[in-house]
Design an enzyme around this catalytic site. Sequence first.
Site, PDB file in Angstrom:
ATOM      1  N   ASP A  31       0.205  -6.752  -3.341  1.00  0.00           N
ATOM      2  CA  ASP A  31       0.124  -4.823  -3.410  1.00  0.00           C
ATOM      3  C   ASP A  31       1.187  -5.362  -2.501  1.00  0.00           C
ATOM      4  OD1 ASP A  31      -0.314  -2.348  -3.860  1.00  0.00           O
ATOM      5  OD2 ASP A  31      -1.031  -2.564  -2.708  1.00  0.00           O
ATOM      6  N   ASP A  33       3.120  -1.025  -2.518  1.00  0.00           N
ATOM      7  CA  ASP A  33       2.695  -0.063  -1.197  1.00  0.00           C
ATOM      8  C   ASP A  33       1.721  -0.104  -0.118  1.00  0.00           C
ATOM      9  OD1 ASP A  33       5.334   1.167  -2.072  1.00  0.00           O
ATOM     10  OD2 ASP A  33       3.890   2.556  -3.966  1.00  0.00           O
TER      11      ASP A  33
END
Length: 238
Positions: A31, A33
């Site tokens: 991922d 963020d």
Amino acid sequence: MAPHDKVVSIFKTMPNHVVRTLQSCDCVCFDVDSTMLTCEGIDEMARFAGKYEEVKALTIKAMGGNMSFRQCLTERLGIIQPTSDMIQNMVEKKPPTITPGFKELVDALRERGAEVYLVSGGFDCLIVPEAKKCGIAPNHVIANTILFDKEGKYAGFDKKNFTSENGGKARALQYLKDTFRFRKMVMIGDGMTDAEARPPADIFIGFGGNVKREAVKEVSDFYTTSFSSILEALQQKV
């Protein structure tokens, strides 16, 4: 505690099946963020545009569960109204911070022959410049694309992108698995949308180095607040 003892203690907390999968996988998806980066891209974009409080209020509303990811994304971007010039200025003047230890882990994974992808509900225009700093090519970034008209004004986002709707990360990983015939996949991230990508990921490593989420910790095969613990397990002889 001596440095060597620290490495051993970290390693022992990682279940054997996670260590084996991590050391033998041919694809790792991160991922972005609050995982690769220390911040949430859309929050920083809202701050840069002077729209943070409005976007924050919408985020709180969305947490009630009555709004799909796509609807939330549509409304957030509708408030921000980013322009191509604004994005360029943001990238140049206020680039996000890469989480300590991320690049070193990526380098170690690639040295072992694993492909590294970034799979995010954020925006490729913000992610790609930071990915390049870590040696990750644009074609290894799966994220949302903001659209602009001829004058550079906001014109929506590409709804064909996997991560523009709920369940998109799992579909993105399945696409990678089917297309490139990856045998073992690992997903690493801070949120429940990352956990939902297992399967097709074989294991999910929850990351709490920037934001700790108990719900994510509970469903993780392994949970850590530091990329160094993953790197140490990757390099440890079993």
